[in-house]
Design an enzyme around this catalytic site. Structure first.
Site, PDB file in Angstrom:
ATOM      1  N   ASP A  41       6.008   4.083  -3.602  1.00 41.89           N
ATOM      2  CA  ASP A  41       4.942   3.262  -2.289  1.00 41.89           C
ATOM      3  C   ASP A  41       3.492   3.848  -1.891  1.00 41.89           C
ATOM      4  OD1 ASP A  41       7.643   2.260  -1.068  1.00 41.89           O
ATOM      5  OD2 ASP A  41       7.647   4.973   0.669  1.00 41.89           O
ATOM      6  N   GLU A 215      11.814  -4.677   4.322  1.00 40.08           N
ATOM      7  CA  GLU A 215      10.475  -3.330   4.734  1.00 40.08           C
ATOM      8  C   GLU A 215       9.251  -3.040   4.091  1.00 40.08           C
ATOM      9  OE1 GLU A 215      12.672   0.611   3.779  1.00 40.08           O
ATOM     10  OE2 GLU A 215      12.593  -0.064   1.499  1.00 40.08           O
TER      11      GLU A 215
END
Length: 352
Positions: A41, A215
């Site tokens: 991420d 997501e």
């Protein structure tokens, strides 16, 4: 980032994935930022004052890498972003950093957990400010945004769309969402430290199939369009069973079922997102594939976009796994980036 396995993905993705061809991540000098603990991420930003790049990543209270160039060499900083800022969550409970520059301040949005609800539905989003981006410089006194907990969304994976008054967008918008009913955004206060209408989230994109596997959104305005990037599929090598021995964790067998980067677009920031074929991304399982598994690149995702003068355009950055290492017990995650070409109105990954 949500942590569950799934068995299905968007309609048509598998066929597109097998037919697509993308360039490899751009070559990086020296060590490529990456390990099992340091590159999930990624959040990337270039400091205004001196052009120094800061790459923030999830674990250990946000591991930080720095460089003067996207091509490296990159240096892992000795301190993580929030090393001197404990909060009620305790160390090691912050992730999915998102970095932005607004009105002479840098903003860091990140994941936390409330410890009250079930573990896969207890997300929080925190916000911190800094004038330098340096590890340890962050003021976290604003704490966690008071977004109302609801069954329909996970309060995870933050991204900021700064206000754009020339387009009639009067408020900063915080994007969030993981699995469940998908991706949402919600207005922020002018100082970006509060949510004036805590239950005012708009649903932007949803996958109705399987485990609802979207997501990690990233909102991005470019040339008259609001683009909504997101990751679809299984992020990581894991079983989904928290008490299972890590040696038993595994990937889905089909590359189409692991992380890939998707995009939708709209002329409005809070509604009307469609894919290149015109399918609604909210109620038609829409989403155009931007980057998927190819060659020795496995499960690219956790993406963001950066306009950068060094490459003369927009950069797509992401994490990925080296495919021939994916079955190792401690599988390493790497940082990668490519240039995006928007000449068709839709982002395409190209070589610099």
């Amino acid at each position: 980032m949500h942590r569950q396995t799934f068995t299905t993905t968007f309609l048509g993705v598998l066929a597109t994935l097998t037919a697509a061809s993308w360039p490899n991540p751009e070559a990086i000098q020296g060590t490529i930022p990456g390990s099992i603990n340091s590159t999930l991420d990624p959040g990337l930003i270039r400091r205004k004052s001196d052009g120094k790049l800061f790459l923030y990543t999830t674990p250990n209270d946000l591991t930080v890498f720095t460089s003067s160039s996207l091509y490296g060499p990159w240096t892992e900083e000795p301190n993580t972003a929030l090393y001197n800022h404990g909060d009620a969550l305790g160390p090691g409970n912050h992730g999915a950093p998102s970095l932005h520059h607004v009105d002479d301040l840098y903003y860091l949005f990140y994941n936390g957990h409330d410890g009250v609800h079930e573990s896969n539905h207890d997300g929080l989003i925190g916000v911190a400010t800094s004038s330098t981006l340096e590890p340890g410089s962050w003021d976290i006194s604003a704490g966690y945004l008071g977004i109302t907990w609801m069954e329909k969304y996970n309060i995870l994976d933050p991204t900021l769309l700064p206000k754009n008054e020339s387009r009639g967008q009067q408020s900063h918008l915080l994007g969030f969402g993981s699995y469940r009913n998908g991706i949402f955004n919600i207005p922020l206060s002018d100082d970006l430290l509060d949510v004036p209408a805590p239950n005012g989230g708009n649903n932007l994109a949803y996958n109705s199939t399987g485990r609802h596997d979207i997501e990690g959104s990233y909102q991005f305005y470019h040339n008259g369009w609001y683009y909504l990037f997101f990751s679809s599929g299984e992020c990581c090598k894991r079983s989904g069973e928290a008490d299972q021995d890590a040696s038993q964790w595994h990937w889905p067998e089909n590359a189409g079922n692991v992380y890939k980067v998707m995009v939708c677009r709209s002329e409005e920031p809070r509604e009307g997102f469609v894919d290149r074929e015109g399918r609604s991304c909210l109620d038609g399982n829409g989403g155009t594939l931007v980057l998927g598994t190819h060659g020795n690149v496995w499960a690219p995702g956790g993406q963001g976009a950066l306009v950068d003068e060094e490459v003369g355009g927009v950069v797509l950055y992401y994490h990925y796994v080296v495919a021939d290492q994916r079955d190792e017990q401690d599988v390493p995650y790497r940082f990668g980036w490519n240039k995006l070409d928007f000449s068709s109105g839709w982002p395409a990954v190209v070589s610099v």
